[in-house]
Structures are given as structure tokens and as C-alpha cells.
Design a protein around this motif. Structure first.
Motif, PDB file in Angstrom:
ATOM      1  N   ILE A 197      30.509  -4.057   9.222  1.00  0.00           N
ATOM      2  CA  ILE A 197      31.872  -3.760   8.762  1.00  0.00           C
ATOM      3  C   ILE A 197      32.442  -2.591   9.550  1.00  0.00           C
ATOM      4  N   ALA A 198      31.633  -1.551   9.748  1.00  0.00           N
ATOM      5  CA  ALA A 198      32.095  -0.387  10.510  1.00  0.00           C
ATOM      6  C   ALA A 198      32.397  -0.771  11.957  1.00  0.00           C
ATOM      7  N   GLY A 199      31.564  -1.641  12.521  1.00  0.00           N
ATOM      8  CA  GLY A 199      31.770  -2.063  13.907  1.00  0.00           C
ATOM      9  C   GLY A 199      33.020  -2.893  14.092  1.00  0.00           C
ATOM     10  N   LEU A 200      33.336  -3.737  13.111  1.00  0.00           N
ATOM     11  CA  LEU A 200      34.579  -4.510  13.059  1.00  0.00           C
ATOM     12  C   LEU A 200      34.844  -5.349  14.312  1.00  0.00           C
ATOM     13  N   GLY A 201      33.815  -5.667  15.071  1.00  0.00           N
ATOM     14  CA  GLY A 201      34.031  -6.436  16.294  1.00  0.00           C
ATOM     15  C   GLY A 201      34.645  -5.628  17.413  1.00  0.00           C
ATOM     16  N   ILE A 202      34.724  -4.303  17.218  1.00  0.00           N
ATOM     17  CA  ILE A 202      35.402  -3.432  18.177  1.00  0.00           C
ATOM     18  C   ILE A 202      34.643  -3.347  19.497  1.00  0.00           C
TER      19      ILE A 202
ATOM     20  N   ILE B  72      40.682  -8.359  16.958  1.00  0.00           N
ATOM     21  CA  ILE B  72      39.537  -7.614  16.423  1.00  0.00           C
ATOM     22  C   ILE B  72      39.009  -8.287  15.164  1.00  0.00           C
ATOM     23  N   LEU B  73      39.917  -8.683  14.269  1.00  0.00           N
ATOM     24  CA  LEU B  73      39.509  -9.302  13.014  1.00  0.00           C
ATOM     25  C   LEU B  73      38.891 -10.680  13.240  1.00  0.00           C
ATOM     26  N   VAL B  74      39.400 -11.394  14.236  1.00  0.00           N
ATOM     27  CA  VAL B  74      38.814 -12.708  14.545  1.00  0.00           C
ATOM     28  C   VAL B  74      37.381 -12.532  15.045  1.00  0.00           C
ATOM     29  N   ILE B  75      37.188 -11.574  15.965  1.00  0.00           N
ATOM     30  CA  ILE B  75      35.845 -11.298  16.477  1.00  0.00           C
ATOM     31  C   ILE B  75      34.946 -10.779  15.355  1.00  0.00           C
ATOM     32  N   PHE B  76      35.524  -9.934  14.479  1.00  0.00           N
ATOM     33  CA  PHE B  76      34.764  -9.403  13.348  1.00  0.00           C
ATOM     34  C   PHE B  76      34.306 -10.532  12.419  1.00  0.00           C
ATOM     35  N   ALA B  77      35.214 -11.441  12.127  1.00  0.00           N
ATOM     36  CA  ALA B  77      34.858 -12.573  11.264  1.00  0.00           C
ATOM     37  C   ALA B  77      33.730 -13.389  11.882  1.00  0.00           C
ATOM     38  N   SER B  78      33.786 -13.548  13.200  1.00  0.00           N
ATOM     39  CA  SER B  78      32.707 -14.266  13.889  1.00  0.00           C
ATOM     40  C   SER B  78      31.398 -13.499  13.772  1.00  0.00           C
ATOM     41  N   SER B  79      31.480 -12.167  13.923  1.00  0.00           N
ATOM     42  CA  SER B  79      30.282 -11.328  13.816  1.00  0.00           C
ATOM     43  C   SER B  79      29.686 -11.402  12.413  1.00  0.00           C
TER      44      SER B  79
ATOM     45  N   LEU C   6      34.799 -18.171  16.046  1.00  0.00           N
ATOM     46  CA  LEU C   6      34.867 -17.968  14.602  1.00  0.00           C
ATOM     47  C   LEU C   6      34.593 -19.273  13.862  1.00  0.00           C
ATOM     48  N   ARG C   7      35.241 -20.345  14.281  1.00  0.00           N
ATOM     49  CA  ARG C   7      35.040 -21.637  13.630  1.00  0.00           C
ATOM     50  C   ARG C   7      33.574 -22.063  13.697  1.00  0.00           C
ATOM     51  N   ASN C   8      32.991 -21.943  14.880  1.00  0.00           N
ATOM     52  CA  ASN C   8      31.607 -22.389  15.074  1.00  0.00           C
ATOM     53  C   ASN C   8      30.618 -21.579  14.249  1.00  0.00           C
ATOM     54  N   THR C   9      30.810 -20.261  14.227  1.00  0.00           N
ATOM     55  CA  THR C   9      29.871 -19.417  13.497  1.00  0.00           C
ATOM     56  C   THR C   9      30.034 -19.555  11.986  1.00  0.00           C
TER      57      THR C   9
END
Length: 490
Positions: free
Chosen positions: A56-61, A213-220, A359-362
Motif C-alpha cells: 500500500i505504501a509503495g502504491l506502484g510508485i 499509479i493506481l492501475v499499477i498499484f492494483a496490479s501489484s 491489471l486485468r490479467n493479475t
């Protein structure tokens, strides 16, 4: 700015990866014999639990920062503006992560047994943010953090052998793990100023940065769920003993996974830069090299772990962890799917800005893995957790490959790429033969592993050279040239 060699970067990042893994490789055989299986289970569960909040802290950043920042690295003014905004967003997400962590500890009373260990591991949240390692990745500078890792890993190992002495010292072990992993990140933050002057800012273009960022975060998040849900669900459905047994196989699996991923990590900023500059021919050439390298290194690692699984467990963890042999052999198969899934995500889909497909795949894979864990763990315990990981990794690599088939299909279907895969399969037959010979000819466990590995390397290399493998011949020529230079110097 002078471009750094991908080979040198891969070597330095490989050393760093080895250092990150030498710590558990050296320490775990010791602590697994000192601490109880239940103590290891509490340690593993707490570590996994805190990792959700680190996420959560990393947020895909970090991923977003490398991808976007690579475009600005030759322009200090723009780079500082970008980095300050990203760092400030990271600080906000870190504060949110701590608030959510403390709320969860208040709400979920069942976590009381893990409370102290979770608090210790929570230090990782803040120190990871301060580490700003994405800046070093953008500038392809791995020398400093490699040297820093050497110093802190040595210090941590010394402290471990001095302080961890009884079965109840798992909290001290957790503290030393945090010190080894992120304790020096404050130094990273200070040294990052040699590249740019990084500081907090209120001038943040939230509209531009937040969506990707949020899209990458959701994938993470989805990736973390399908990577970590097995341990979490195993702890819920079984007990700390099962988590401790499974955690042993996962640690060994992660050692191989991290080492094999080193080349992927160092190519991401280069690929993002080349794609951003529209240098597509160079981009495809780098992709081809990475695929060929991975093709000849992954399969032998899997075969080696399967053939020597029992001996590796005995050396690293001891007799009381022998039940984890079957889990290790099962999860080893996931290596090929995991590495190539990471490659397709980090080196193809993210640089070409297809994070929505990631995001979809993960998400699909995360849901699949949770369902599989609830189905398999009640019947197969830790072996079921391993099997669910294999199936999840298979799914994500297939989905990722489909999502970028237009980019990778012309590369993978090239004769050289297919030839490399075929060479590796034939070479692995040689590894099996060498391991079987050592199995029946050598009694000492340690000697068996050492000789098996050495003979397997020689046999595998010889087969690749005889088959005319391009990568093997290139490495052989480089060794010959280095030897000639060395002889001339003498």
C-alpha cells in the motif's frame, strides 16, 4: 549521460540479489535449528502480513517512477520536478499504510499473537519509502546500493549469531531481518542527492500521475494476493507448523527466482527509454537477448531443484523440515512461468503502457489462486499451496503472452529463440544424468550437492556448446578473451 553496460548492470544487480538472498541462505539454516517450527511460522506470517501494507505504501510508485522517469534522466530540471512529485505521493501513501496497519491490529483480535512481530516488520514500510531505489534504477547505478548491501548484510549476520540463541528469539531474528533489508535506506535517500535534489512538494500533478499509479498499484495488489495468499490461507486453515514447513520451500524457491530475475530488473529502464524514444529496432534487439538468456538459465535451475530438493532442504533447514521437500519440488515448476510472466510484465507490457492489461490479467489470476488455495489446502496442506502457485503462475504467463503477442511473437518464433529452448531441454537431460549418478555414488549430503552442481554445470555447458548455442558460444569467447588478456598482463 554515458550509457552503462547491461551486462555490468546485470552483474551488479545479480550480486545485489545474491546478497539479499545470502542473508536468508546463511541465516535460515541457523535459525531453523535454533527456533521452533512454530516460531518460524509466526515470523513468516507476520512478514507476509506486513508486506500487504508495504505494498500500500509503495502504491506502484517504484514501477511507475522507473517507466516515466527514464524519459527525464538526461534533463536534471525535469527529473527533479518529476521525482519530487513522486516522492511526495509516496510519503502520503506511506502515512495511509501505517494508519490502516494500526487499525487492523485494533480490529482483528486474532492478530494478538503476532502483534510484536508485526510491529517490528512494520519498520519496513517507512524505510522502503525513504530508500527511493527507483532513482538508482532510472540512472542504472547499482554500484552504491551493492556496496551498501554488503556492509549491512555482514553486520546483520554477525548480530544474528550473537543475539539469536534460544527458541523464543524469533523477534530478534525479525529485527535483524529488517536491519539487513531496509536498515540502510536512510543512506540511500541521502546519497540520491548526488543525482538530484529530492524533497517534498505540494505542487503535484495528481491528475496526470494518479491514474497510471493506481492501475499499477492494483496490479501489484493482485500479484501480491496470488503470491502471498497461500501463506495467509494456510495459516488460517491449518496452523503455524504448516506455515513454517511451507515457508521453507518458498524461501528456497524465492532464492532461485530472485537470482534469475536480476537480468529483467536491469533491462526495464533501458527498454522504457528505448520505447519512449521510438527506437523500436534497438528495443526488439534487447528483448531478444533477454529471452535467449532466460531460456538457457531457467530450466536447469528447475531441474536442479527437483533433483536435489531433499539434499537442499537437509542442508538449509535440517531434518525437521523434510516434509517441505515435496512442496519445494512442486513449486519449483512455477519458476519458468513466474520468470517469464515477470519478463512480459516488466519488459514489455509496462514499458509500452499496457498496464490496464496487466491489471486485468493479475486480477483474474489472483481470484483463481485464492479459489485454488481454498480447494487444495484442506486436502494437500502445504503441497496444495505449492500446486496453486504453479497453476496461478501458468495462468498469468499465458494471459500476459496473449496481451503482448504482437510484440513478442515475431521474436519468440525466430529460429534462434526456438533453438535456444531446444538446447536447454537437451542440456537438462545431462543434468538429470549427473544428479542420478551422484545420488547412487556419493553418501555425504553436502558433497553430493556440490559435485552434482559442478558436474551438471560442466555437462550442461558442454551440451550447449556442442549444439552451437549462440549464448553459450558468446560466453565461451568472452572467457577465452579474458584469459588471453590476463596472460598478456602477466
Amino acid at each position: 549521460m554515458r550509457r552503462k553496460s547491461l551486462g555490468v548492470n546485470a552483474f551488479l544487480n545479480g550480486i545485489r540479489s545474491i546478497l539479499n538472498l545470502i542473508f536468508p541462505l546463511i541465516t535460515f539454516p541457523y535459525v531453523s535449528r535454533i527456533l521452533s517450527v512454530e516460531g518460524i511460522g509466526i515470523y513468516d506470517f507476520s512478514n507476509v502480513y506486513v508486506n500487504y501494507f508495504v505494498l500500500i505504501a509503495g502504491l506502484g510508485i517504484a514501477t511507475y517512477g522507473v517507466r516515466e522517469g527514464a524519459k527525464y534522466r538526461d534533463n536534471i530540471k525535469e527529473m527533479e520536478k518529476f521525482a519530487n512529485q513522486i516522492f511526495s505521493i509516496n510519503i502520503v501513501s506511506t502515512i495511509v499504510a501505517y494508519i490502516l496497519l494500526f487499525l487492523s491490529l485494533l480490529i482483528f483480535k486474532s492478530l494478538s499473537n503476532y502483534f510484536s512481530c508485526i510491529l517490528i516488520f512494520s519498520l519496513q514500510i517507512g524505510f522502503t519509502t525513504l530508500g527511493t531505489e527507483w532513482i538508482y534504477t532510472i540512472y542504472e547505478d547499482y554500484a552504491y546500493i551493492t556496496i551498501r548491501s554488503i556492509i549491512f548484510k555482514i553486520l546483520s549476520i554477525i548480530l544474528l549469531f550473537i543475539l539469536v540463541r534460544t527458541p523464543n528469539d524469533y523477534l530478534i531474528y525479525a529485527s535483524i531481518t529488517v536491519l539487513a533489508g531496509v536498515g540502510s535506506n536512510i543512506l540511500n535517500f541521502m546519497h540520491a542527492r548526488s543525482f538530484i535534489n529530492i524533497r517534498l512538494t505540494t505542487q503535484i500533478n495528481w491528475k496526470y500521475h494518479l491514474k497510471p499509479i493506481l492501475v499499477i498499484f492494483a496490479s501489484s495488489v493482485a500479484v501480491t494476493i496470488y503470491v502471498s495468499s497461500d501463506t495467509t490461507i494456510l495459516g488460517i486453515l491449518k496452523n503455524d507448523y504448516a506455515v513454517g514447513i511451507y515457508g521453507t520451500s518458498v524461501k528456497i524457491y524465492q532464492i532461485a527466482q530472485t537470482l534469475l530475475s536480476a537480468i529483467i530488473t536491469v533491462t526495464i529502464p533501458r527498454l522504457a527509454f528505448l520505447w519512449g524514444q521510438k527506437r523500436l529496432s534497438e528495443y526488439r534487439n534487447v528483448l531478444k537477448k533477454v529471452i535467449n538468456f532466460l531460456s538457457i538459465f531457467i530450466l536447469p535451475a528447475i531441474v536442479g531443484l527437483i533433483m536435489l530438493g531433499k539434499e537442499v532442504i537437509l542442508i538449509i533447514a535440517g531434518n525437521k523440515y523434510l516434509p517441505s521437500v515435496s512442496a519445494l519440488r512442486i513449486i519449483s515448476v512455477a519458476l519458468i512461468f513466474s520468470i517469464f510472466a515477470s519478463f512480459l510484465t516488466g519488459c514489455v507490457l509496462l514499458p509500452i503502457k499496457r498496464e490496464n492489461l496487466v491489471l486485468r490479467n493479475t486480477l483474474i489470476t489472483a481470484i483463481e489462486n485464492i479459489v485454488l488455495n481454498f480447494i487444495l489446502i484442506p486436502f494437500m496442506s502445504y503441497d496444495g499451496a505449492s500446486l496453486s502457485t504453479v497453476l496461478a503462475e501458468l495462468s498469468v504467463v499465458l494471459l500476459n503472452a496473449y496481451s503482448c503477442s504482437d510484440i513478442i511473437k515475431p521474436i519468440i518464433l525466430k529460429k534462434a529463440s526456438l533453438h535456444g529452448i531446444f538446447d536447454s531441454i537437451i542440456g537438462c537431460i545431462g543434468i538429470v544424468v549427473m544428479c542420478l549418478m551422484c545420488e547412487y555414488g556419493i553418501q555425504s549430503i553436502f558433497l553430493k550437492v556440490v559435485i552434482s552442481v559442478l558436474l551438471s554445470i560442466v555437462m550442461y555447458s558442454a551440451i550447449l556448446i556442442l549444439l552451437g548455442n549462440e549464448i553459450a558460444l558468446t560466453i565461451l569467447d568472452r572467457i577465452k578473451n579474458d584469459m588471453i588478456k590476463f596472460i598478456k598482463l602477466k
